[in-house]
Design an enzyme around this catalytic site. Structure first.
Site, PDB file in Angstrom:
ATOM      1  CG  ASP A  60      10.389 -12.098  -5.140  1.00 16.60           C
ATOM      2  OD1 ASP A  60       9.353 -11.936  -6.498  1.00 16.60           O
ATOM      3  OD2 ASP A  60      10.694 -11.138  -5.094  1.00 16.60           O
ATOM      4  NE  ARG A  74       0.466   2.247  -3.608  1.00 12.57           N
ATOM      5  CZ  ARG A  74       1.952   2.286  -2.804  1.00 12.57           C
ATOM      6  NH1 ARG A  74       2.204   2.401  -1.815  1.00 12.57           N
ATOM      7  NH2 ARG A  74       2.867   1.593  -3.626  1.00 12.57           N
ATOM      8  CE  LYS A 132      12.557 -11.489  -9.890  1.00 16.23           C
ATOM      9  NZ  LYS A 132      12.649 -11.114  -8.657  1.00 16.23           N
ATOM     10  CB  ILE A 188      11.210  -2.609  -8.095  1.00 14.82           C
ATOM     11  CG1 ILE A 188      13.105  -2.670  -8.087  1.00 14.82           C
ATOM     12  CG2 ILE A 188       9.354  -2.614  -8.536  1.00 14.82           C
ATOM     13  CD1 ILE A 188      13.395  -2.720  -7.886  1.00 14.82           C
ATOM     14  CB  SER A 246      -0.617   5.109  -8.332  1.00 14.80           C
ATOM     15  OG  SER A 246      -0.339   4.566  -7.217  1.00 14.80           O
TER      16      SER A 246
END
Ligand code: NAP
Length: 312
Positions: A169, A38, A91, A14, A36
């Protein structure tokens, strides 16, 4: 006015699909750093492995957007508030109601702005549906929110783990519209939750709602991640005064009595960041936990069904 520096925590789907492009093209914020695990970056801005590293290295950034999976959101948001940051939450805002309430209280105690976003609410068609139901009353609402989990959550193992919400979700997006458009508070009366035999969260859920309304409108929701082909994100609504509404495309389009009433390009995240800029300017928080409460209540009263194992 100069753009405000914001840091993004979590560079997953997202963030890549919406937050980064929307912030980059807008006038209110500038992505000044990212966090991050990663080690991803964005436009060459500094990238940190942890939020603590970010706060130590770039204390001038006063705003963060927390776009991780929900189970880690509370700890990350609390750390940000503790460090004196204003916080935007993707959310669902937390994994539990107690965590959510804690963030709300902690932000208030710290005098920081907390914005628990519900992206599906940020559609003109949703505003129009709300206005029509306020005027004409509610006869019934039938929610169908069905999509192919393999298309929308490819490889996301967290959705199947405790705190991952499963089909809630996406379902919580429908519930965020539901609580916005209804002129009264709905209660979960019954739920059937269908779990794959090898997973910890439901792949499907059917909910029936009640309310304190004397007329007892019929309110139902059908969430399913086993849909093949195009997603079905829509609500069929009958106003008490007889009009028929169809809110579809995830809340982006509204038909009234068979005629298109509102269809706007999806600019949910543009509206989210515009609203966030207003909240920051006024020093106010926007923290509505009611969609999360409905999910929690469905888990409390839900009947459990088991279905075949889910494999990607
Ligand atoms: P995702 O692709 O799995 O990305 C989540 C990212 O959060 C990961 O890539 C990782 O990014 C970071 N992260 C994961 N665990 C972390 C941890 N323990 N600590 C810190 N960072 C961690 O998930 P997503 O689809 O973007 O969803 C994220 C949230 O956005 C969810 O709550 C979801 O409901 C919501 N949302 C998703 C969509 C959608 O279309 N996917 C739409 C609207 C809202 P790094 O490796 O960069 O750290």
């Amino acid at each position: 006015m100069a753009k405000q520096k914001i840091a993004i925590i979590g560079l997953g789907k997202i963030t890549q699909d919406q937050h980064l492009p929307v912030i980059d093209k807008g006038n209110d914020f500038e992505v000044a750093a990212v966090v991050s695990q990663r080690g991803l970056s964005h436009n060459g801005v500094p990238s940190f492995k942890t939020a603590a590293d970010l706060y130590a290295a770039m204390p001038e950034i006063g705003i963060v957007s927390v776009n991780t999976p929900p189970d880690v959101r509370h700890a990350i948001a609390r750390e940000a508030l503790e460090a004196g940051k204003h916080v935007l939450l993707e959310k669902p805002p937390a994994a539990t109601l107690a965590e959510f309430e804690d963030l709300k209280a902690f932000a208030a105690a710290k005098g920081k702005v907390l914005f628990a976003t519900w992206h599906s609410q940020f559609n003109p068609a949703v505003d129009e549906a709300k206005a029509l139901l306020a005027k004409h009353g509610v006869g019934s609402v039938k929610i169908e929110w069905r999509e192919d989990v393999k298309k929308w959550h490819p490889g996301q193992e967290w959705i199947w783990e405790p705190g991952g919400f499963g089909v809630f979700d996406p379902g919580i997006n429908a519930l965020s519209i539901f609580v916005k458009i209804l002129p009264f508070a709905p209660f979960v009366k019954a739920a059937t939750l269908t779990y794959p035999e090898n997973r910890q969260t439901p792949i499907a859920a059917k909910l029936t709602f009640g309310s304190a309304e004397a007329a007892q409108p019929t309110l139902t929701a059908d969430f399913d991640w086993r849909e093949q082909g195009d997603e079905k994100w829509h609500m069929t609504i009958e106003a008490a005064a007889g009009h028929k509404l169809r809110l579809y495309k995830g809340g982006a389009a509204l038909e009234v009595d068979g005629k298109l009433a509102v269809e706007a390009p999806s600019e949910e995240y543009e509206r989210i960041y515009a609203h966030f800029a207003q909240l920051l300017a006024s020093g106010q928080s926007d923290v509505d936990g009611s969609p999360l409460r409905l999910v929690a209540d469905a888990m409390l009263v839900g009947r459990r069904d088991v279905t075949e194992a889910f494999v990607w």
